[in-house]
Design a protein around this motif. Structure first.
Motif, PDB file in Angstrom:
ATOM      1  N   ASP A   1       0.835  -1.205   0.000  1.00 43.59           N
ATOM      2  CA  ASP A   1       0.000   0.000   0.000  1.00 43.59           C
ATOM      3  C   ASP A   1       0.871   1.257   0.000  1.00 43.59           C
ATOM      4  OD1 ASP A   1       0.806   0.521   2.683  1.00 43.59           O
ATOM      5  OD2 ASP A   1      -0.871  -0.656   3.474  1.00 43.59           O
ATOM      6  N   SER A   2       0.232   2.411  -0.090  1.00 41.47           N
ATOM      7  CA  SER A   2       0.962   3.678  -0.216  1.00 41.47           C
ATOM      8  C   SER A   2       1.813   3.980   1.009  1.00 41.47           C
ATOM      9  CB  SER A   2      -0.022   4.821  -0.472  1.00 41.47           C
ATOM     10  OG  SER A   2      -0.981   4.901   0.573  1.00 41.47           O
ATOM     11  N   THR A   3       1.327   3.589   2.200  1.00 40.82           N
ATOM     12  CA  THR A   3       2.094   3.837   3.427  1.00 40.82           C
ATOM     13  C   THR A   3       3.360   2.996   3.450  1.00 40.82           C
ATOM     14  OG1 THR A   3       0.072   4.337   4.664  1.00 40.82           O
ATOM     15  CG2 THR A   3       2.026   3.781   5.949  1.00 40.82           C
ATOM     16  N   MET A   4       3.230   1.717   3.120  1.00 41.20           N
ATOM     17  CA  MET A   4       4.405   0.848   3.053  1.00 41.20           C
ATOM     18  C   MET A   4       5.414   1.387   2.046  1.00 41.20           C
ATOM     19  SD  MET A   4       2.515  -2.880   3.034  1.00 41.20           S
ATOM     20  CE  MET A   4       4.035  -3.804   2.764  1.00 41.20           C
ATOM     21  N   CYS A   5       4.903   1.879   0.921  1.00 49.80           N
ATOM     22  CA  CYS A   5       5.780   2.380  -0.136  1.00 49.80           C
ATOM     23  C   CYS A   5       6.519   3.635   0.310  1.00 49.80           C
ATOM     24  CB  CYS A   5       4.956   2.657  -1.382  1.00 49.80           C
ATOM     25  SG  CYS A   5       5.932   3.106  -2.820  1.00 49.80           S
ATOM     26  N   SER A   6       5.802   4.600   0.884  1.00 48.53           N
ATOM     27  CA  SER A   6       6.422   5.868   1.287  1.00 48.53           C
ATOM     28  C   SER A   6       7.389   5.699   2.453  1.00 48.53           C
ATOM     29  CB  SER A   6       5.344   6.893   1.650  1.00 48.53           C
ATOM     30  OG  SER A   6       4.571   6.441   2.745  1.00 48.53           O
ATOM     31  N   GLU A   7       7.081   4.761   3.361  1.00 44.99           N
ATOM     32  CA  GLU A   7       7.938   4.530   4.528  1.00 44.99           C
ATOM     33  C   GLU A   7       8.968   3.437   4.296  1.00 44.99           C
ATOM     34  OE1 GLU A   7       5.362   3.805   7.834  1.00 44.99           O
ATOM     35  OE2 GLU A   7       4.496   5.831   7.808  1.00 44.99           O
ATOM     36  N   LEU A   8       8.971   2.850   3.106  1.00 44.64           N
ATOM     37  CA  LEU A   8       9.901   1.775   2.739  1.00 44.64           C
ATOM     38  C   LEU A   8       9.829   0.619   3.748  1.00 44.64           C
ATOM     39  CD1 LEU A   8      13.036   3.796   1.544  1.00 44.64           C
ATOM     40  CD2 LEU A   8      11.133   2.901   0.180  1.00 44.64           C
ATOM     41  N   THR A   9       8.605   0.236   4.076  1.00 47.36           N
ATOM     42  CA  THR A   9       8.383  -0.844   5.037  1.00 47.36           C
ATOM     43  C   THR A   9       8.196  -2.165   4.302  1.00 47.36           C
ATOM     44  OG1 THR A   9       7.283   0.706   6.532  1.00 47.36           O
ATOM     45  CG2 THR A   9       6.947  -1.643   6.945  1.00 47.36           C
ATOM     46  N   LEU A  10       9.051  -3.109   4.590  1.00 50.01           N
ATOM     47  CA  LEU A  10       8.939  -4.416   3.960  1.00 50.01           C
ATOM     48  C   LEU A  10       7.955  -5.287   4.732  1.00 50.01           C
ATOM     49  CD1 LEU A  10      12.667  -5.276   3.147  1.00 50.01           C
ATOM     50  CD2 LEU A  10      10.961  -4.221   1.660  1.00 50.01           C
ATOM     51  N   PRO A  11       7.215  -6.138   4.036  1.00 49.62           N
ATOM     52  CA  PRO A  11       6.310  -7.061   4.728  1.00 49.62           C
ATOM     53  C   PRO A  11       7.107  -8.065   5.553  1.00 49.62           C
ATOM     54  CG  PRO A  11       6.422  -7.589   2.399  1.00 49.62           C
ATOM     55  CD  PRO A  11       7.154  -6.302   2.572  1.00 49.62           C
TER      56      PRO A  11
ATOM     57  N   HIS B   1       5.103  -1.631 -11.512  1.00 53.93           N
ATOM     58  CA  HIS B   1       5.865  -0.613 -10.787  1.00 53.93           C
ATOM     59  C   HIS B   1       5.301  -0.395  -9.397  1.00 53.93           C
ATOM     60  CE1 HIS B   1       8.351   2.786 -10.048  1.00 53.93           C
ATOM     61  NE2 HIS B   1       7.378   3.664 -10.119  1.00 53.93           N
ATOM     62  N   ILE B   2       6.178  -0.327  -8.408  1.00 53.52           N
ATOM     63  CA  ILE B   2       5.795   0.125  -7.063  1.00 53.52           C
ATOM     64  C   ILE B   2       6.435   1.497  -6.895  1.00 53.52           C
ATOM     65  CG2 ILE B   2       5.875  -0.356  -4.594  1.00 53.52           C
ATOM     66  CD1 ILE B   2       6.055  -3.336  -5.274  1.00 53.52           C
ATOM     67  N   SER B   3       7.703   1.541  -6.559  1.00 53.33           N
ATOM     68  CA  SER B   3       8.548   2.731  -6.665  1.00 53.33           C
ATOM     69  C   SER B   3       9.975   2.214  -6.732  1.00 53.33           C
ATOM     70  CB  SER B   3       8.370   3.685  -5.476  1.00 53.33           C
ATOM     71  OG  SER B   3       9.115   3.239  -4.353  1.00 53.33           O
ATOM     72  N   ASN B   4      10.839   2.954  -7.377  1.00 53.77           N
ATOM     73  CA  ASN B   4      12.216   2.489  -7.516  1.00 53.77           C
ATOM     74  C   ASN B   4      12.887   2.322  -6.160  1.00 53.77           C
ATOM     75  OD1 ASN B   4      11.933   2.478 -10.296  1.00 53.77           O
ATOM     76  ND2 ASN B   4      12.767   4.544 -10.535  1.00 53.77           N
ATOM     77  N   ASP B   5      12.641   3.254  -5.246  1.00 49.41           N
ATOM     78  CA  ASP B   5      13.238   3.161  -3.913  1.00 49.41           C
ATOM     79  C   ASP B   5      12.739   1.928  -3.174  1.00 49.41           C
ATOM     80  OD1 ASP B   5      14.731   5.448  -4.288  1.00 49.41           O
ATOM     81  OD2 ASP B   5      13.242   6.771  -3.356  1.00 49.41           O
TER      82      ASP B   5
END
Length: 330
Positions: free
Chosen positions: A98-108, A124-128
């Protein structure tokens, strides 16, 4: 590897064994090689070690919530991967990002505890975020996405060649003015389809008209008809970066009183359901989505056993499907 070998006066094979985590060199030599690689600024694929006892037989499939919602395209790839996993006796864990995981770079958690043997990332998710996943060292293959800053295997559509063939077909029909529709900032695939379009025009020595290149337009009926309404004239044909744009463009042109294909031809990309239900049905570029899933899993299984080999981009071929939205201009 040869530079490191020369610096330490050892064989290139010893460097390869050390960096790939294989036996054949002492731990002291291995650490010296790793330190030398870091000192020279080299990066390399870290050897992945399963934490669980025995070989794991599971992989993770990661994708954004948006990608998972696109059932007509990514859904078919997902089902193909699922079928291939069953053939190989693998368990597949689905993990939306989700967007929060993506912005905070949180891995499952499934990646943090390294309980899977391999990872497939769909679209695509985000390159980072993708690079954060790669830091785990777990073998990873991207599906329908790549970027120069991402160093891993990718399975992709040959977008340039597919677009070239589609636009070349329009040119062979006699179309001499051809427009492009697609937001190239949304996906690398759309940018590559624009490149194929431009390549075909250049190959045919036809002029490129900036007024007919809508490379920043969203998939929104109102915005599309607004842009079309402001044009003094229409080209002989439009090439659309996906089927949704082909559907919206057809509808918008018809609202403006233009006849498809009698006055304007339309060609799109993906061969999804929208290209089939549009009236008239849209000429489009077909992607073998089943092969996408099959080839992605094959590459992941190969990568698990060849982690020191160079990363690869695998381009899958396309096929032009001619329907009723294209014809020679009057």
């Amino acid at each position: 590897m040869q530079v490191i070998a020369d610096a330490l006066n050892i064989s290139k094979n010893s460097v390869s064994q050390a960096l790939s985590g294989k036996d054949g060199v002492s731990e002291e030599t291995r650490q010296l090689i790793i330190q030398t690689a870091k000192r020279f600024g080299y990066t390399y694929a870290q050897p992945y070690k399963n934490k669980a006892d025995g070989p794991l037989r599971s992989i993770a499939l990661l994708a954004s919530e948006y990608a998972f919602s696109q059932r007509s395209f990514f859904g078919e790839i997902y089902l193909a991967i699922e079928r291939e996993c069953s053939k190989h006796g693998l368990t597949m864990h689905i993990q939306p990002v989700d967007s929060t995981m993506c912005s905070e770079l949180t891995l499952p958690p499934i990646l943090q505890n390294e309980s899977v043997q391999g990872i497939l990332i769909l679209s695509h998710i985000s390159n980072d975020y993708i690079n954060k996943v790669l830091e785990t060292g777990i073998p990873t293959v991207l599906i329908d996405h790549h970027h120069p800053r991402i160093q891993t295997d990718c399975v992709l559509t040959n977008n340039r060649f597919g677009s070239f063939e589609a636009v070349q077909y329009l040119i062979c029909l006699g179309c001499r003015s051809i427009g492009f529709v697609g937001n190239i900032s949304f996906s690398p695939s759309y940018y590559e389809r624009l490149q194929g379009y431009l390549w075909a025009l250049e190959d045919a020595m036809l002029p490129v008209e900036p007024k007919w290149i809508l490379n920043d337009i969203a998939e929104d009926a109102g915005k599309i008809i607004e842009r079309l309404s402001g044009m003094e004239a229409q080209p002989d044909a439009w090439f659309c970066a996906n089927d949704a744009l082909g559907f919206l463009l057809t509808s918008s042109l018809q609202q403006l009183g233009l006849r498809i294909p009698d006055e304007i031809s339309i060609c799109s990309f993906d061969n999804g359901q929208l290209s089939q239900i549009t009236i008239p049905a849209t000429t489009t570029v077909d992607i073998d989505l089943k092969n996408y899933g099959k080839r992605a899993l094959e590459q992941l299984l190969w990568r698990m056993n060849h982690q020191a080999e160079p990363f690869m981009e695998i381009l899958l071929p396309t096929k032009l499907i001619v329907r009723h939205s294209t014809r020679a201009p009057q």
